[in-house]
Design a protein around this motif. Structure first.
Motif, short mmCIF file in Angstrom:
data_model
loop_
_atom_site.label_atom_id
_atom_site.label_comp_id
_atom_site.label_asym_id
_atom_site.label_seq_id
_atom_site.Cartn_x
_atom_site.Cartn_y
_atom_site.Cartn_z
N LYS A 50 0.82 -1.21 0.00
CA LYS A 50 0.00 0.00 0.00
C LYS A 50 0.86 1.26 0.00
CE LYS A 50 -4.29 -1.89 1.64
NZ LYS A 50 -5.06 -2.34 2.80
N THR A 53 2.04 1.68 -3.62
CA THR A 53 1.02 2.11 -4.59
C THR A 53 0.29 3.37 -4.14
OG1 THR A 53 -0.50 0.54 -3.59
CG2 THR A 53 0.62 -0.16 -5.59
N VAL A 55 -1.34 4.20 -1.39
CA VAL A 55 -2.52 4.19 -0.52
C VAL A 55 -2.16 4.73 0.86
CG1 VAL A 55 -4.33 2.75 0.49
CG2 VAL A 55 -3.47 2.24 -1.80
N ASN A 74 -0.36 9.49 -3.49
CA ASN A 74 -1.71 8.94 -3.66
C ASN A 74 -1.72 7.98 -4.85
OD1 ASN A 74 -1.79 10.65 -5.98
ND2 ASN A 74 -2.43 12.33 -4.64
N PRO A 75 -2.78 7.18 -5.00
CA PRO A 75 -2.77 6.16 -6.06
C PRO A 75 -2.57 6.74 -7.46
CG PRO A 75 -4.50 5.68 -4.50
CD PRO A 75 -3.94 7.01 -4.10
N ALA A 78 1.03 7.23 -8.00
CA ALA A 78 1.73 5.96 -8.23
C ALA A 78 1.58 5.53 -9.68
CB ALA A 78 1.18 4.89 -7.30
N HIS A 79 0.37 5.68 -10.20
CA HIS A 79 0.14 5.32 -11.60
C HIS A 79 0.97 6.18 -12.53
CE1 HIS A 79 -3.27 2.41 -11.69
NE2 HIS A 79 -3.21 2.69 -10.41
N TYR B 227 -8.48 5.82 -12.24
CA TYR B 227 -7.18 5.16 -12.29
C TYR B 227 -6.61 5.15 -13.71
CZ TYR B 227 -7.08 3.60 -7.50
OH TYR B 227 -7.00 3.57 -6.14
#
Lengths: 500, 346
Positions: A50, A53, A55, A74-75, A78-79, B227
């Motif tokens: 977490k 990535t 979280v 934050n996610p 990460a992306h 996402y």
């Protein structure tokens, strides 16, 4: 394998309300390697992932991506950095086609969207990955396995650098898993690092270049391919220093009469399984997540379609729906508290009294004060804190919420209690209290079916322990016949040494 | 590709084939079921049209078709607008009052600004209403139903405030403006052509551009869209703006058709629009709202209205019939799209 450190973690720490889940983890993931991540429940695996990535944020320590320090706040961040994860319930837009999902957010062209261009590009991506799937198929018609493949294709297309796979084979058949492994091989060739979390040792041996074992929030060892053996892994995983729980079921609660008898209970994920539970007995079922143990609980609770017969005190009962199961005297305490068991915006009293409302009624209205009286009584028994039945449940800690869930069913007078993952997300202090409550249920003469991936829970609470692997019972023995290491070995490998 | 690789690839392929065999993904449904789901609503529409034609000699005539199209213009524009918002996963209850507001603004501003600037101001004002709705629903974290309900009340107050409760007339010398609502090209009314033009532009935006693609993605699975690096809020706000813009266009046309703006009465469009959008969702078996379906839905409601009128049913009977058609169409569609457990009651 190129050997350059793609992601490097340095002294990562994470503290939750005074408890350290990670105590300084240093670890590197190389480009083009498959890196296994193993550890008991609570060893820090999921916390680590977490943080990676976005979280959670680490309490201390640093993350380096290709040599430069990064903050994964934050996610989406990460992306953006190319750190992605595929969870079991992959997120897809179900009304879109496979191709539209793969290219979502990266469609070719500026304003105009051409379905033909999208499908051409998606077909090329699928072909490059060696996945045989029609890009124009609707995502809503995909199986769980195919959804995972599409999610992987999405990450592949976006040129992710590191992909976390969390128990990726949990819902896949053996053939489907093979497909997944081939795709992982292709990812390696592209120089993508794969972090592979699994409780299935065979898979880790088969596909991981290295495997790191976490123990009590620390790295206890990293093994190279070939060194990953049952003995080594077990040795590194078991935390000898961890204080044993003071709650222990000594078997004194078991009575003679068989209370529950399930014959050939089967679902799509579970081969026919027969077992009995005596009054006052706690039957523990464990195994890898998604390996079929969850379906025993869901089938008996009536929430999943199943075949087979279930007898309670010698009489066949109906557990085809949750309503029928409850009428038959089955109480299901599900694994996902927030989604499946609690009404977060209702007060503790309203939650606890839900199954017994008809007992508190007079002339179709709930007697004033009766609810509070009853809830106070239950809260005293279970030591729910703060002891105020009027507060909404969502303001309570995980441990106290779990007590409320159990309390909800306690005096409903069920004959069979099915308890799934009772200490998931529960603070350490409350674990012992919850264990005591579970044993109290057995003490009162109920049959208890405990489904949990925590082996310590098995050895503390169960009278008998059954291991389910890939939908089959691979071992079952009285608790006293198991040592922790043996149980861990059987759970990891799916092979029974001590078929007792 | 090396031999070993090729071998592994064929292996994978055979495995995937066996996968496909053991797990038939998706519904296995009969051809008849699929046909019914796709064409059911259209079949009922055609049957109803045939029935009315037999019952009344005046029904199946070009002039009646023209009448039906003319009467549904405002409702169709509002419904097409609402379709965007429902696709994006929200609700917009303020559309009916946006029609009234835009209608009043145009009538009010023509004497001072001239017709074209007045129209521009009215449409910009409508877009601003949509933007406020969208921003409150996204950045403001408020529920779409609550926000747009509130905006609806605010607008109704403003409308009465501006007009003092009286209608606002448009001068008979504003021939260019009145042509928009009352002019004719051949036998087809100009507003019918405006509706068709708006519909075509919207249809292209919905099916051929990023706009429709992302609004659909956001409405279906906002988390997956988030996402995927899509700016979810932007597309939701745009859906509200498009909805309000179409209601604004409807308001301009209402004023032109009746040479005046009425301070009340816009609320009626709202309920018709919801009926049309959900009836339209069943068209072509999509199961979710789409613009073509909405247009068919509006046509269905107005055709039934016209037909029952000709056959001589009382006004009340028409409402009962429309309500039943809506429930049966949506219900039949739900039956054909059976979910495992149904636990959503919105």
């Amino acid at each position: 394998m190129t050997g350059t450190a793609l992601v490097e973690l340095k002294n990562l720490e994470k503290e939750f309300a005074g408890t350290k889940a990670l105590k300084g983890v240093s670890l590197s993931f190389l480009a083009g390697e498959v890196h296994g991540l193993l550890g008991e429940n609570g060893a820090g695996k999921s916390t680590l992932i977490k943080i990676l990535t976005g979280v959670y944020s680490p309490s201390a320590g640093e993350i380096f991506l290709e040599g430069t320090p990064v903050r994964v706040s934050n996610p989406p961040e990460a992306h953006r950095l190319g750190l992605g994860a595929v969870y079991q319930d992959a997120e897809l837009v179900s009304s879109f086609t496979v191709g539209q999902n793969i290219l979502l957010g990266n469609e070719p062209g500026w304003l105009r969207i051409s379905d033909r261009a999208i499908h051409e590009e998606a077909t090329a991506i699928l072909a490059e990955m060696g996945i045989e799937l029609d890009a124009s198929r609707n995502a809503g018609t995909l199986s769980a396995a195919e959804m995972q493949l599409v999610t992987l294709a999405t990450l592949f297309h976006r040129r992710y650098k590191l992909i976390v796979l969390d128990e990726p084979t949990a819902r896949l058949s053996a053939a489907e898993s093979e497909v997944l492994f081939r795709i992982i091989e292709r990812f390696k060739k592209q120089g993508i690092a794969i972090v592979y979390i699994s409780h299935r040792l065979k898979e880790v041996q088969e596909i991981c270049d290295r495997a790191t074992i976490l123990r009590g929030g620390l790295v206890s060892g990293t093994l190279n391919r070939g060194e990953v053996t049952e003995d080594r892994v077990t040795e590194l995983m078991v935390d000898r220093n961890r204080a044993e729980l003071s709650t222990y079921n000594d078997g004194s609660r078991v009575r003679l009469d068989v209370l529950l008898e399930a014959t050939n209970l089967a679902t799509t994920n579970l081969s026919p399984l027969s077992f009995t539970i005596r009054a006052g007995e706690v039957l523990g079922i464990t195994g890898p997540v998604g390996g079929g143990m969850e379906d025993v609980a869901r089938a008996l609770g009536g929430v999943v379609r199943h075949t087979g017969t279930v007898n309670l005190r010698g009489k066949a009962i109906d557990v085809s729906t949750p309503i029928a199961a409850r009428r038959s005297g089955v109480a299901l305490i599900p694994e996902d508290r927030r989604k499946q068991a609690l009404f977060p915006a209702l007060s503790v009293a309203e939650n606890i009294c839900l199954p017994v409302l008809n007992r508190l009624e007079r002339f179709f209205t709930v007697r004033p004060g009766a609810m509070k009286e009853y809830a106070d009584d239950v809260m005293d028994q279970l030591a729910v804190r703060p002891r105020n039945a009027a507060i909404q449940v969502r303001f309570f800690s995980g441990g106290n919420q779990q007590k409320v869930v159990i309390g909800k069913w306690m005096s409903a007078g069920a004959s069979l209690y099915i308890i799934a993952e009772p200490t998931n997300g529960v603070d350490v202090g409350a674990i012992k209290e919850i264990y005591d409550i579970i044993l109290q249920l057995a003490q009162q003469g109920a049959a208890v079916l405990l489904v949990s991936s925590s082996l310590r829970e098995m050895l503390a609470l169960a009278d008998r322990v059954m291991v389910i692997h890939d939908g089959n019972r691979v071992a079952e023995a009285p608790k006293t016949n198991w040592t922790y290491d043996e149980l861990l070995a059987v759970t990891l490998s799916g092979k029974s040494k001590t078929a007792a | 590709m090396t031999q070993a690789e090729q071998k592994s690839l064929t292996q994978v392929k055979t495995m995937q084939k066996s996968m496909a065999k053991t797990q038939p993904a998706g519904r296995t449904e009969s051809v008849a079921m699929r046909f019914l789901r796709r064409w059911g609503t259209i079949i009922v529409l055609v049957l109803a049209a045939v029935g009315f034609s037999i019952a009344s000699p005046y029904f199946a005539t070009a002039s009646n078709l023209n009448n039906i199209l003319f009467s549904m213009i405002v409702s169709a524009l509002v419904s097409l607008g609402l379709t965007w918002v429902v696709i994006s996963g929200s609700f917009d209850l303020s559309i009916g009052l946006t029609v009234t507001t835009s209608s009043i603004l145009v009538a009010f501003l023509i004497p001072t600004l001239g017709p074209w600037a007045a129209i521009a101001v009215a449409l910009v004002a409508a877009c601003m209403i949509g933007a406020v709705n969208g921003i409150l629903v996204t950045y403001g974290r408020l529920s779409g139903i609550v926000v747009t309900l509130g905006v609806m009340f605010v607008l109704s107050g403003i409308n009465i405030f501006i007009t003092g409760g009286y209608q606002v007339p448009v001068g008979y010398d504003e021939t260019a403006f009145l042509y928009l609502g009352q002019g004719k090209l051949g036998i087809i009314g100009v507003p019918v052509l405006i509706l068709l033009a708006v519909f075509l532009v919207a249809l292209i935006a919905a099916t051929r551009t990023r706009i429709g693609h992302y609004i659909a993605a956001v409405g279906d699975n906002p988390m997956a869209a988030f996402y995927s690096g899509i700016n979810v809020y932007r597309w939701v706000i745009l859906a509200f703006v498009l909805s309000a813009l179409m209601s604004g266009i409807a308001g301009v046309i209402v004023t032109s058709i009746s040479s005046s703006a009425q301070p009340v009465g816009g609320e009626g469009y709202l309920l018709e629009a919801f009926a049309a959008v959900f009836l339209g969702a069943t068209v072509l078996g999509k199961g979710k709202p789409h613009l073509l379906g909405t247009l068919v839905g509006v046509f269905f409601l107005y055709m039934v209205d016209s037909g029952m009128n000709m056959v001589g049913f009382p006004f009340a009977a028409r409402h009962i019939f429309q309500g039943l058609v809506l429930i049966i169409a949506v219900g039949a569609n739900a039956l054909l799209n059976r979910e495992e457990v149904h636990l959503k009651f919105i």
